[in-house]
Design a protein around this motif. Structure first.
Motif, PDB file in Angstrom:
ATOM      1  N   VAL A 193     -15.508   8.515   7.112  1.00 35.25           N
ATOM      2  CA  VAL A 193     -14.359   8.328   6.213  1.00 35.25           C
ATOM      3  C   VAL A 193     -13.388   7.354   6.883  1.00 35.25           C
ATOM      4  CG1 VAL A 193     -12.422   9.433   5.040  1.00 35.25           C
ATOM      5  CG2 VAL A 193     -14.623  10.623   5.223  1.00 35.25           C
ATOM      6  N   ILE A 194     -13.072   6.301   6.170  1.00 36.11           N
ATOM      7  CA  ILE A 194     -12.151   5.298   6.696  1.00 36.11           C
ATOM      8  C   ILE A 194     -10.950   5.171   5.756  1.00 36.11           C
ATOM      9  CG2 ILE A 194     -13.962   4.020   7.886  1.00 36.11           C
ATOM     10  CD1 ILE A 194     -13.978   2.015   5.606  1.00 36.11           C
ATOM     11  N   ARG A 195      -9.890   4.553   6.295  1.00 34.69           N
ATOM     12  CA  ARG A 195      -8.655   4.371   5.523  1.00 34.69           C
ATOM     13  C   ARG A 195      -8.537   2.900   5.140  1.00 34.69           C
ATOM     14  NH1 ARG A 195      -5.232   8.935   6.968  1.00 34.69           N
ATOM     15  NH2 ARG A 195      -3.401   7.789   6.259  1.00 34.69           N
ATOM     16  N   LEU A 196      -8.365   2.639   3.864  1.00 38.29           N
ATOM     17  CA  LEU A 196      -8.238   1.273   3.354  1.00 38.29           C
ATOM     18  C   LEU A 196      -6.814   1.058   2.847  1.00 38.29           C
ATOM     19  CD1 LEU A 196     -11.570   1.027   1.318  1.00 38.29           C
ATOM     20  CD2 LEU A 196     -11.161   0.387   3.723  1.00 38.29           C
ATOM     21  N   SER A 197      -6.181   0.000   3.339  1.00 37.93           N
ATOM     22  CA  SER A 197      -4.800  -0.303   2.950  1.00 37.93           C
ATOM     23  C   SER A 197      -4.762  -1.527   2.035  1.00 37.93           C
ATOM     24  CB  SER A 197      -3.939  -0.559   4.191  1.00 37.93           C
ATOM     25  OG  SER A 197      -3.945   0.572   5.049  1.00 37.93           O
ATOM     26  N   PRO A 198      -3.761  -1.618   1.176  1.00 35.04           N
ATOM     27  CA  PRO A 198      -3.626  -2.800   0.314  1.00 35.04           C
ATOM     28  C   PRO A 198      -3.187  -4.015   1.119  1.00 35.04           C
ATOM     29  CG  PRO A 198      -1.747  -1.355   0.021  1.00 35.04           C
ATOM     30  CD  PRO A 198      -2.710  -0.619   0.903  1.00 35.04           C
ATOM     31  N   GLN A 199      -3.868  -5.131   0.914  1.00 27.81           N
ATOM     32  CA  GLN A 199      -3.521  -6.347   1.636  1.00 27.81           C
ATOM     33  C   GLN A 199      -2.349  -7.063   0.961  1.00 27.81           C
ATOM     34  OE1 GLN A 199      -6.360  -5.885  -0.014  1.00 27.81           O
ATOM     35  NE2 GLN A 199      -6.805  -7.626  -1.353  1.00 27.81           N
ATOM     36  N   TYR A 200      -1.419  -7.526   1.796  1.00 27.69           N
ATOM     37  CA  TYR A 200      -0.235  -8.263   1.342  1.00 27.69           C
ATOM     38  C   TYR A 200       0.403  -7.604   0.116  1.00 27.69           C
ATOM     39  CZ  TYR A 200      -2.527 -11.713   4.324  1.00 27.69           C
ATOM     40  OH  TYR A 200      -3.151 -12.355   5.382  1.00 27.69           O
ATOM     41  N   PRO A 201       0.790  -6.343   0.213  1.00 24.29           N
ATOM     42  CA  PRO A 201       1.284  -5.640  -0.977  1.00 24.29           C
ATOM     43  C   PRO A 201       2.633  -6.173  -1.454  1.00 24.29           C
ATOM     44  CG  PRO A 201       1.659  -4.327   0.968  1.00 24.29           C
ATOM     45  CD  PRO A 201       0.847  -5.500   1.416  1.00 24.29           C
ATOM     46  N   LEU A 202       2.841  -6.102  -2.756  1.00 31.50           N
ATOM     47  CA  LEU A 202       4.136  -6.366  -3.363  1.00 31.50           C
ATOM     48  C   LEU A 202       4.779  -5.029  -3.700  1.00 31.50           C
ATOM     49  CD1 LEU A 202       3.107  -9.188  -5.869  1.00 31.50           C
ATOM     50  CD2 LEU A 202       4.121  -9.492  -3.598  1.00 31.50           C
TER      51      LEU A 202
ATOM     52  N   SER B 235      -2.560   4.317   2.459  1.00 26.79           N
ATOM     53  CA  SER B 235      -3.981   3.988   2.416  1.00 26.79           C
ATOM     54  C   SER B 235      -4.709   4.884   1.438  1.00 26.79           C
ATOM     55  CB  SER B 235      -4.606   4.131   3.811  1.00 26.79           C
ATOM     56  OG  SER B 235      -3.923   3.355   4.769  1.00 26.79           O
ATOM     57  N   VAL B 236      -5.901   4.433   1.044  1.00 31.15           N
ATOM     58  CA  VAL B 236      -6.825   5.258   0.267  1.00 31.15           C
ATOM     59  C   VAL B 236      -8.025   5.564   1.165  1.00 31.15           C
ATOM     60  CG1 VAL B 236      -6.079   4.235  -1.907  1.00 31.15           C
ATOM     61  CG2 VAL B 236      -8.036   3.255  -0.704  1.00 31.15           C
ATOM     62  N   LEU B 237      -8.665   6.677   0.916  1.00 32.90           N
ATOM     63  CA  LEU B 237      -9.822   7.065   1.719  1.00 32.90           C
ATOM     64  C   LEU B 237     -11.110   6.570   1.071  1.00 32.90           C
ATOM     65  CD1 LEU B 237      -8.894  10.731   2.744  1.00 32.90           C
ATOM     66  CD2 LEU B 237      -8.440   8.580   3.962  1.00 32.90           C
ATOM     67  N   TYR B 238     -12.044   6.170   1.915  1.00 35.65           N
ATOM     68  CA  TYR B 238     -13.357   5.712   1.425  1.00 35.65           C
ATOM     69  C   TYR B 238     -14.437   6.256   2.356  1.00 35.65           C
ATOM     70  CZ  TYR B 238     -17.319   2.685   0.401  1.00 35.65           C
ATOM     71  OH  TYR B 238     -18.575   2.222   0.076  1.00 35.65           O
ATOM     72  N   THR B 239     -15.517   6.741   1.766  1.00 36.07           N
ATOM     73  CA  THR B 239     -16.656   7.244   2.541  1.00 36.07           C
ATOM     74  C   THR B 239     -17.705   6.146   2.668  1.00 36.07           C
ATOM     75  OG1 THR B 239     -16.263   9.488   1.740  1.00 36.07           O
ATOM     76  CG2 THR B 239     -18.424   9.027   2.690  1.00 36.07           C
TER      77      THR B 239
ATOM     78  N   GLN C 288      -0.424  12.526   2.633  1.00 38.12           N
ATOM     79  CA  GLN C 288       0.127  11.219   3.003  1.00 38.12           C
ATOM     80  C   GLN C 288      -0.904  10.109   2.831  1.00 38.12           C
ATOM     81  OE1 GLN C 288       1.876  11.588   6.939  1.00 38.12           O
ATOM     82  NE2 GLN C 288       3.704  12.571   6.105  1.00 38.12           N
ATOM     83  N   ILE C 289      -1.614  10.181   1.707  1.00 39.79           N
ATOM     84  CA  ILE C 289      -2.543   9.132   1.320  1.00 39.79           C
ATOM     85  C   ILE C 289      -2.407   8.925  -0.186  1.00 39.79           C
ATOM     86  CG2 ILE C 289      -4.237   9.599   3.152  1.00 39.79           C
ATOM     87  CD1 ILE C 289      -5.863  11.142   1.024  1.00 39.79           C
ATOM     88  N   TYR C 290      -2.994   7.834  -0.663  1.00 42.83           N
ATOM     89  CA  TYR C 290      -3.041   7.564  -2.097  1.00 42.83           C
ATOM     90  C   TYR C 290      -4.358   8.096  -2.664  1.00 42.83           C
ATOM     91  CZ  TYR C 290       1.182   4.729  -2.295  1.00 42.83           C
ATOM     92  OH  TYR C 290       2.488   4.306  -2.267  1.00 42.83           O
ATOM     93  N   VAL C 291      -4.250   8.776  -3.803  1.00 40.45           N
ATOM     94  CA  VAL C 291      -5.446   9.323  -4.461  1.00 40.45           C
ATOM     95  C   VAL C 291      -5.568   8.716  -5.850  1.00 40.45           C
ATOM     96  CG1 VAL C 291      -5.408  11.469  -3.144  1.00 40.45           C
ATOM     97  CG2 VAL C 291      -4.149  11.334  -5.294  1.00 40.45           C
ATOM     98  N   ARG C 292      -6.791   8.545  -6.300  1.00 41.42           N
ATOM     99  CA  ARG C 292      -7.051   7.892  -7.578  1.00 41.42           C
ATOM    100  C   ARG C 292      -6.543   8.739  -8.745  1.00 41.42           C
ATOM    101  NH1 ARG C 292     -10.947   3.762  -8.614  1.00 41.42           N
ATOM    102  NH2 ARG C 292     -10.457   2.902 -10.670  1.00 41.42           N
ATOM    103  N   VAL C 293      -5.899   8.100  -9.691  1.00 45.66           N
ATOM    104  CA  VAL C 293      -5.417   8.780 -10.890  1.00 45.66           C
ATOM    105  C   VAL C 293      -6.541   8.828 -11.912  1.00 45.66           C
ATOM    106  CG1 VAL C 293      -3.776   8.670 -12.811  1.00 45.66           C
ATOM    107  CG2 VAL C 293      -3.043   8.077 -10.481  1.00 45.66           C
TER     108      VAL C 293
ATOM    109  N   TYR D  98       0.668   8.676  -4.785  1.00 46.06           N
ATOM    110  CA  TYR D  98       0.822   9.081  -3.391  1.00 46.06           C
ATOM    111  C   TYR D  98       0.870  10.601  -3.291  1.00 46.06           C
ATOM    112  CZ  TYR D  98       2.475   8.945   1.436  1.00 46.06           C
ATOM    113  OH  TYR D  98       2.598   9.081   2.804  1.00 46.06           O
ATOM    114  N   ASP D  99      -0.011  11.155  -2.468  1.00 43.96           N
ATOM    115  CA  ASP D  99      -0.044  12.590  -2.218  1.00 43.96           C
ATOM    116  C   ASP D  99       0.838  12.866  -1.005  1.00 43.96           C
ATOM    117  OD1 ASP D  99      -0.929  15.165  -1.006  1.00 43.96           O
ATOM    118  OD2 ASP D  99      -2.378  15.144  -2.659  1.00 43.96           O
TER     119      ASP D  99
END
Length: 339
Positions: free
Chosen positions: A140-149, A85-89, A334-339, A329-330
């Motif tokens: 702060v919430i966790r957002l996951s990718p929908q239907y990931p490939l 997931s990625v974090l969003y405020t 254990q979350i994804y952070v923006r590059v 991925y950090d």
């Protein structure tokens, strides 16, 4: 009177007589000719013994079809794609549907998570870590990718057509069996593919490229989704899901060096929202057996787990455009952070 017998000519006299008949210049020419021709003939004879087989082999090689050089296998990555997931405020006026639509390109968020089906909203609240009905700015919430490939690369251990081959009648005239051209997967195949040491997945694939056991396959593939009671279209993967033994559906397929322009498109698989979202999220690992094959401008260390957004083009292919979101991925957080 005694008779006189004629004397016989001696051999030396005969030789001198013959030499008188041959001009001395001709004799010298014959001697020189023998001195030159004999070694030249001997050398040419031995040279021909070596040259003729070489020439014969050259013309034979021209008549034999060239044997294709097998594609060398790339090294397996030390890591596998990781769902996360990625974090969003939360901002003023945000709600769950709007956040998913804007931040995650999820156009069908309000249909998948609907108040008409409270169990779906409860599932979303559990996924993001906050109650969707009680969001407050600063949360702060966790957002996951929908239907990931996932970016798939691996060795095909075994391919089996989905439909059994048709039984043909015995011909009246024996016909030589043609050389093995590979397994026909134009109607679909189930493949056992090793994607890492000790990790084998089952891949459902449809391709017009003949498949040989031992070939290398490149593809995008559906990542296994979590099972949630009451939701057949739950869109998120479970981090606890093991890829080993999982069944994936492949699209945008390449076998060895041959890319299949007519392979299944990723938006054909259900459930997904690729057409409505205008793209899809892709999980992968930077390395020769994963994302490097697609020549994405990531500029990240080998072995980095990546989540990125692919845009859907007019031909139904997923492509990366400049400005599309890229996350790494950090491992510690254990979350994804923006590059």
């Amino acid at each position: 009177m005694a008779s006189r017998m004629p004397s016989r000519p001696r051999a030396s006299d005969t030789l001198r007589s013959l030499l008188r008949l041959i001009p001395w210049k001709l004799l010298l020419l014959l001697i020189l000719f023998g001195a030159i021709v004999t070694p030249v003939f001997s050398y040419s004879f031995h040279l021909g013994d070596r040259l003729m087989p070489a020439i014969s082999g050259f013309f034979y090689a021209l008549g034999v079809p060239a044997t294709p050089v097998p594609t060398p296998y790339p090294a397996f990555a030390q890591a596998l794609p990781e769902p996360g997931s990625v974090l969003y405020t939360v901002q003023e006026g945000d709600n769950c549907d709007e956040i998913l639509t804007v931040q995650m390109h999820m156009a069908d968020a309000s249909q998948i998570f609907s108040d008409a089906k409270p169990e779906t909203v409860r599932a979303l609240s559990s996924a993001i870590g906050q109650d969707c009905h009680k969001l407050q700015p600063g949360m702060v919430i966790r957002l996951s990718p929908q239907y990931p490939l996932m970016a798939l690369g691996g060795i095909i251990l075994k391919a089996r057509p989905v439909t059994p081959p048709q039984v043909l009648p015995t011909p009246l005239i024996p016909v030589p069996t043609p050389p093995d051209q590979g397994i026909d997967c134009s109607q679909g195949c189930t493949m056992q593919v090793r994607i890492a040491p000790g990790v084998v997945v089952n891949v459902d694939a449809t391709t017009n490229v003949p498949v040989q056991n031992g070939s290398w396959i490149w593809a995008f593939a559906t990542y296994p989704l979590a099972h949630v009671t009451g939701m057949s279209n739950y869109p998120y993967a479970s981090p606890q899901t093991s890829l080993n033994g999982a069944t994936l559906h492949a699209c945008q397929i390449q076998i060895n060096d041959t890319y299949d322009d007519h392979s299944s498109s990723c938006d054909e698989f259900q459930p997904n929202t690729i057409d409505d979202d205008g793209g899809a999220w892709l999980l992968g690992v930077v390395g020769p057996s994963s994302l490097d094959h697609w020549k994405l401008p990531l500029h990240l260390p080998q072995g980095t787990r990546v989540l990125l957004w692919l845009s859907l083009d007019a031909h139904g292919n997923l492509t990366f455009h400049k400005g599309n979101e890229v996350y790494r991925y950090d491992e510690q957080q254990q979350i994804y952070v923006r590059v």
